[in-house]
Design a protein around this motif. Structure first.
Motif, PDB file in Angstrom:
ATOM      1  N   ASN A 127     -82.669  47.098 -16.429  1.00  0.00           N
ATOM      2  CA  ASN A 127     -83.982  46.474 -16.583  1.00  0.00           C
ATOM      3  C   ASN A 127     -84.570  46.683 -17.963  1.00  0.00           C
ATOM      4  O   ASN A 127     -85.675  46.253 -18.248  1.00  0.00           O
ATOM      5  N   ARG A 128     -83.822  47.341 -18.842  1.00  0.00           N
ATOM      6  CA  ARG A 128     -84.293  47.461 -20.227  1.00  0.00           C
ATOM      7  C   ARG A 128     -83.554  46.516 -21.153  1.00  0.00           C
ATOM      8  O   ARG A 128     -83.717  46.573 -22.354  1.00  0.00           O
ATOM      9  N   PHE A 129     -82.706  45.698 -20.596  1.00  0.00           N
ATOM     10  CA  PHE A 129     -81.995  44.751 -21.445  1.00  0.00           C
ATOM     11  C   PHE A 129     -83.012  43.811 -22.096  1.00  0.00           C
ATOM     12  O   PHE A 129     -83.915  43.319 -21.430  1.00  0.00           O
ATOM     13  N   PRO A 130     -82.885  43.577 -23.388  1.00  0.00           N
ATOM     14  CA  PRO A 130     -83.885  42.738 -24.070  1.00  0.00           C
ATOM     15  C   PRO A 130     -83.666  41.257 -23.769  1.00  0.00           C
ATOM     16  O   PRO A 130     -83.245  40.488 -24.625  1.00  0.00           O
ATOM     17  N   PHE A 131     -83.946  40.896 -22.514  1.00  0.00           N
ATOM     18  CA  PHE A 131     -83.658  39.543 -22.069  1.00  0.00           C
ATOM     19  C   PHE A 131     -84.277  38.473 -22.923  1.00  0.00           C
ATOM     20  O   PHE A 131     -83.637  37.512 -23.307  1.00  0.00           O
ATOM     21  N   ALA A 132     -85.570  38.643 -23.181  1.00  0.00           N
ATOM     22  CA  ALA A 132     -86.284  37.576 -23.864  1.00  0.00           C
ATOM     23  C   ALA A 132     -85.606  37.325 -25.209  1.00  0.00           C
ATOM     24  O   ALA A 132     -85.303  36.173 -25.560  1.00  0.00           O
ATOM     25  N   MET A 133     -85.309  38.412 -25.917  1.00  0.00           N
ATOM     26  CA  MET A 133     -84.703  38.289 -27.230  1.00  0.00           C
ATOM     27  C   MET A 133     -83.300  37.702 -27.135  1.00  0.00           C
ATOM     28  O   MET A 133     -82.914  36.835 -27.905  1.00  0.00           O
ATOM     29  N   TRP A 134     -82.539  38.198 -26.181  1.00  0.00           N
ATOM     30  CA  TRP A 134     -81.156  37.728 -25.988  1.00  0.00           C
ATOM     31  C   TRP A 134     -81.122  36.233 -25.670  1.00  0.00           C
ATOM     32  O   TRP A 134     -80.381  35.462 -26.253  1.00  0.00           O
ATOM     33  N   LYS A 135     -81.998  35.819 -24.769  1.00  0.00           N
ATOM     34  CA  LYS A 135     -82.030  34.406 -24.393  1.00  0.00           C
ATOM     35  C   LYS A 135     -82.473  33.551 -25.573  1.00  0.00           C
ATOM     36  O   LYS A 135     -81.945  32.464 -25.792  1.00  0.00           O
ATOM     37  N   LYS A 136     -83.436  34.075 -26.317  1.00  0.00           N
ATOM     38  CA  LYS A 136     -83.894  33.349 -27.504  1.00  0.00           C
ATOM     39  C   LYS A 136     -82.720  33.150 -28.466  1.00  0.00           C
ATOM     40  O   LYS A 136     -82.498  32.041 -28.972  1.00  0.00           O
ATOM     41  N   VAL A 137     -81.965  34.213 -28.693  1.00  0.00           N
ATOM     42  CA  VAL A 137     -80.856  34.118 -29.638  1.00  0.00           C
ATOM     43  C   VAL A 137     -79.777  33.159 -29.120  1.00  0.00           C
ATOM     44  O   VAL A 137     -79.270  32.323 -29.860  1.00  0.00           O
ATOM     45  N   ILE A 138     -79.458  33.258 -27.834  1.00  0.00           N
ATOM     46  CA  ILE A 138     -78.447  32.333 -27.281  1.00  0.00           C
ATOM     47  C   ILE A 138     -78.924  30.885 -27.461  1.00  0.00           C
ATOM     48  O   ILE A 138     -78.166  30.017 -27.880  1.00  0.00           O
ATOM     49  N   ARG A 139     -80.200  30.650 -27.192  1.00  0.00           N
ATOM     50  CA  ARG A 139     -80.718  29.286 -27.344  1.00  0.00           C
ATOM     51  C   ARG A 139     -80.641  28.829 -28.796  1.00  0.00           C
ATOM     52  O   ARG A 139     -80.332  27.680 -29.082  1.00  0.00           O
ATOM     53  N   GLU A 140     -80.956  29.741 -29.710  1.00  0.00           N
ATOM     54  CA  GLU A 140     -80.829  29.410 -31.141  1.00  0.00           C
ATOM     55  C   GLU A 140     -79.400  29.001 -31.484  1.00  0.00           C
ATOM     56  O   GLU A 140     -79.157  27.982 -32.116  1.00  0.00           O
ATOM     57  N   ILE A 141     -78.465  29.850 -31.033  1.00  0.00           N
ATOM     58  CA  ILE A 141     -77.058  29.579 -31.352  1.00  0.00           C
ATOM     59  C   ILE A 141     -76.646  28.223 -30.767  1.00  0.00           C
ATOM     60  O   ILE A 141     -75.994  27.417 -31.426  1.00  0.00           O
ATOM     61  N   LEU A 142     -77.081  27.974 -29.536  1.00  0.00           N
ATOM     62  CA  LEU A 142     -76.733  26.701 -28.901  1.00  0.00           C
ATOM     63  C   LEU A 142     -77.249  25.516 -29.700  1.00  0.00           C
ATOM     64  O   LEU A 142     -76.599  24.478 -29.763  1.00  0.00           O
ATOM     65  N   SER A 143     -78.442  25.665 -30.299  1.00  0.00           N
ATOM     66  CA  SER A 143     -78.942  24.484 -31.000  1.00  0.00           C
ATOM     67  C   SER A 143     -78.418  24.395 -32.429  1.00  0.00           C
ATOM     68  O   SER A 143     -78.402  23.324 -33.002  1.00  0.00           O
ATOM     69  N   GLU A 144     -77.951  25.507 -32.980  1.00  0.00           N
ATOM     70  CA  GLU A 144     -77.470  25.447 -34.362  1.00  0.00           C
ATOM     71  C   GLU A 144     -76.005  25.083 -34.475  1.00  0.00           C
ATOM     72  O   GLU A 144     -75.567  24.560 -35.490  1.00  0.00           O
ATOM     73  N   TYR A 145     -75.218  25.448 -33.469  1.00  0.00           N
ATOM     74  CA  TYR A 145     -73.770  25.263 -33.593  1.00  0.00           C
ATOM     75  C   TYR A 145     -73.245  24.262 -32.584  1.00  0.00           C
ATOM     76  O   TYR A 145     -73.796  24.118 -31.504  1.00  0.00           O
ATOM     77  N   ASP A 146     -72.163  23.585 -32.956  1.00  0.00           N
ATOM     78  CA  ASP A 146     -71.485  22.710 -31.996  1.00  0.00           C
ATOM     79  C   ASP A 146     -70.012  23.075 -31.976  1.00  0.00           C
ATOM     80  O   ASP A 146     -69.598  23.939 -31.237  1.00  0.00           O
ATOM     81  N   LEU A 147     -69.274  22.410 -32.847  1.00  0.00           N
ATOM     82  CA  LEU A 147     -67.823  22.616 -32.905  1.00  0.00           C
ATOM     83  C   LEU A 147     -67.427  24.076 -32.977  1.00  0.00           C
ATOM     84  O   LEU A 147     -66.469  24.498 -32.348  1.00  0.00           O
TER      85      LEU A 147
END
Lengths: 463, 463
Positions: free
Chosen positions: A115-135
């Motif tokens: 329950n101390r996993f930094p979810f909000a930050m992790w999800k934010k970063v995953i979303r960033e990566i998803l929108s910045e990268y494709d191939l």
């Protein structure tokens, strides 16, 4: 004449129905090997279907080898050996073999502080990566790991562990077991591995899984015993100098130098430094890695993000000395990387932006508090016959030495009856050593205060 | 008196500077083993710093074993063996050993059709999972894989391959190499593995990496040669009945029955069915898996999403017969899962919602067109001395038999000079067999029409 009746309501194409019907007749023996099938035209007329339908069915039967076609002569049933009758596979219905165990308090598993996993930050970063990268996210990529991540890890090792290493020497893998499997591949079958006793049991388990030879080497207050290591005949030794599990020993600088001299004095010797716990030192600055003093390229450094970020982030890494890297490339050039690209990008960004170190600072504080509280609860409890407590200054477990005649087995059984799961130091020994009896090993990383309190109270009741 | 000068501008805490200074003097021999250090008070006065600062520095030195404290007597320098001089690790600067190769056209790698990856859908699903799940994403979870995914895979195998299996028998792993490493662990050292020749070279490479014994077994038009398999003494055989790589052979039903009879007739025999390509059959319905006829539990089924979704989705799976599953649990209970939870959830949803099959239908159409076009371009080219072309009805490669005296080596060198990378059937042979000479293997999955056209033109120029 072969006449079949087709199910009008069937959702299958007609040719498939014909194919199934013919196949059934061939397997049952109604149509026999060598027998000639009706021509396409004849079959179509007899069954009131199109020639194309027949052709498709015949074609599928040819592809699968039920019939063959012979130019101008027609279609013939092939000779097919029957599958000889065999007993059905024993349907020992496999019970769910993985059960999340249901303990009131589990001091045995060193679970991540979920329950101390930094979810909000992790999800934010995953979303960033998803929108910045494709191939980049779907390409096969470098088999040794994403370059961005390896660069970030090299920087991090320099900052936090005093290790100066080229990103090229950093190998990413899906978990420490995976990297171990790659690693043992680099050494000959005659290699003898040394493991510390007591020690982390998974290591000899892995060696056993690969049928490798290993020797136990005992510990003293400074770390692994050198004379035992010498006489073991081992070429490769697994150690955790920063924080031995479960004894908690910090390997002294004198022992570190002896160990490096041991490795340097013979061509085929290597040290595996398992730095599993280095991020969690509370009461002093962190202790430099053994690898940071490795001039001769004899230390293989291994660490993981599974323990600091989450066990579900299956990203571990090892740092190979250059001469081994060369061997690694030759041995495993054909292995593809085992790790999710998306998560490799995410961890790289976590490191780059400082999120990782911020997260570490936070959980370090929490682990420290949990450890202090556990020690406090133990000291307060008058029913547990405590001789001494070790730990708290580092890591996520303490050892509690007991003044009792109760066997370790009985101790564990009685506490299990109270819903408290724990292990003893003797569980970590690969050879019997009475001096390690009567010592509980309590992992506390993910246990809440209230649970700790009640668990220690229950422990008091078993004596 | 020990007096040190501290850098005022340093960002390090003062105690760390003192610690570094003392450590340096101990390692250099300026402070000698057994020597007594000034008391905390004295040291503080001499250096005009607080006693706490000295205490912290001394404490760190004690933790690392540079000094020891003896009650009432004070602090003493420890005896520390020097690291004996060793030649520095040969800094053979490791050149970037992974280069994305720069071919005009690469028929050698069977790359995924990157630009056809369903990005929008994949990202949508990842975002959904991120917003729906929290703890589930970071828990250690079932070591054999996410239950949701294993259930979806079992359903998919039933729908598409006729395989009826309990989700409990489906094991998820990070790539086929990873699963192989787990698999070979289940069998004794005396096991002999049979591989098809020609065949997928990675398989004997993996056996070599684990120092396992393997035997080559030849092929005929129906599949693996049974008499050679019998005389090889092998217990375990690796086959791809649906579509042999690179010959393209579909194993006939007669041969399948013989193979099952071979396995069923002896306790320790197993068949590994590598169904790597089953999703890509164009000109007929798909051919049922060998596993679908496995009554006695002798077929281990292996497949991967790396080929259908993307090589960066490191999710592969195997289906174990129940008796092996039991052994697997005993051998590898301590292994944690190697696969990203986030991506396991995403693939499960891809299967559940039908996105995966929709995606397959799309790329199946594209691969089919690419194959037809490649065959067309080959047939049109009058400079390539083509004897026959095989393939196109399935998979993502064709084989082109040539009427030439040019050696395979020369063929590959000349085409490489033109920027065209290709392999020959002889590259897939584990023993020399002249009948497989002069056959090009052309993988076409990710090559655009224009590139194909120009590559075939260039190939024509080498003869």
């Amino acid at each position: 004449m072969l006449k079949y009746s087709f199910e009008k309501a069937s959702r299958k194409p007609l040719y498939e129905e014909l194919y199934e019907a013919l196949k059934g007749d061939i397997l049952s023996g109604r149509l026999q090997a060598g027998q000639k099938l009706p021509s396409k035209r004849q079959m179509a007329e007899d069954n009131d279907i199109s020639i194309t339908t027949v052709l498709n069915a015949y074609q599928q039967l040819i592809t699968e080898g039920y019939i063959s076609s012979s130019e101008k002569r027609g279609y013939f049933v092939e000779e097919i050996q029957q599958i000889e009758p065999v007993p059905e596979s024993p349907h020992t219905f496999v019970e769910k073999y993985y059960k999340e165990e249901d303990w009131f308090a589990d001091f045995e598993s060193n679970n991540f502080l979920y329950n101390r996993f930094p979810f909000a930050m992790w999800k934010k970063v995953i979303r960033e990566i998803l929108s910045e990268y494709d191939l980049e996210l779907v390409r096969r990529g470098n088999p040794f790991g994403l370059e961005e991540l390896r660069t970030q890890i090299a920087d991090f090792l320099y900052r936090s562990r005093g290790i100066s290493v080229s990103p090229e020497c950093v190998i990413i893998g899906a978990g420490v077991e995976y990297l171990y499997a790659r690693l043992v591949n680099l050494f000959s079958d005659e290699t003898i591995y040394a493991v510390e006793t007591p020690g982390y049991r998974k290591i000899p388990d892995i060696y056993d899984a690969y049928d490798l030879q290993w020797q136990s080497v005992g510990m003293d207050a400074q770390g692994i015993r050198m004379h035992e290591l010498f006489s073991s005949g081992a070429n490769i030794v697994h150690v955790s100098p920063e924080h031995h599990y479960p004894l908690g020993t910090v390997m002294s600088v004198a022992r570190r130098h002896q160990l490096l001299n041991w490795a340097n004095s013979n061509e085929g010797r290597y040290i595996i430094e398992d730095d599993y716990d280095c991020e969690f030192r509370y009461q002093s600055k962190s202790i430099p890695a053994l690898k940071s003093r490795d001039r001769a390229g004899r230390v293989i450094y291994v660490n993981t993000f599974s323990k600091t970020l989450s066990p579900a982030v299956r990203i571990s890494y090892m740092v190979l000395p250059e001469q081994l890297l060369q061997r690694y490339i030759e041995h495993t050039h054909f292995f593809t990387n085992s790790t999710s690209s998306l998560e490799q990008y995410a961890v790289a960004r976590f490191l780059e932006k400082g999120y990782f170190e911020r997260h570490l600072n936070r959980i370090r504080k929490q682990y420290r508090q949990k450890g202090e509280q556990l020690i406090h609860l133990l000291q307060e409890n008058k029913n547990i016959p405590i001789r001494s407590i070790r730990g708290g200054e580092s890591g996520t477990h303490v050892t509690v030495s007991l003044d009792t005649n109760m066997s370790d087995r009985e101790l564990k059984e009685r506490s299990a009856e109270k819903g408290v799961h724990l292990s003893c130091l003797s569980d970590f020994c690969t050879r019997p050593e009475p001096r390690y009896d009567h010592v509980m090993v309590l992992n506390f990383s993910d246990m809440e205060e209230e649970t700790q309190r009640e668990a220690i109270r229950r422990l008091g009741d078993i004596f």
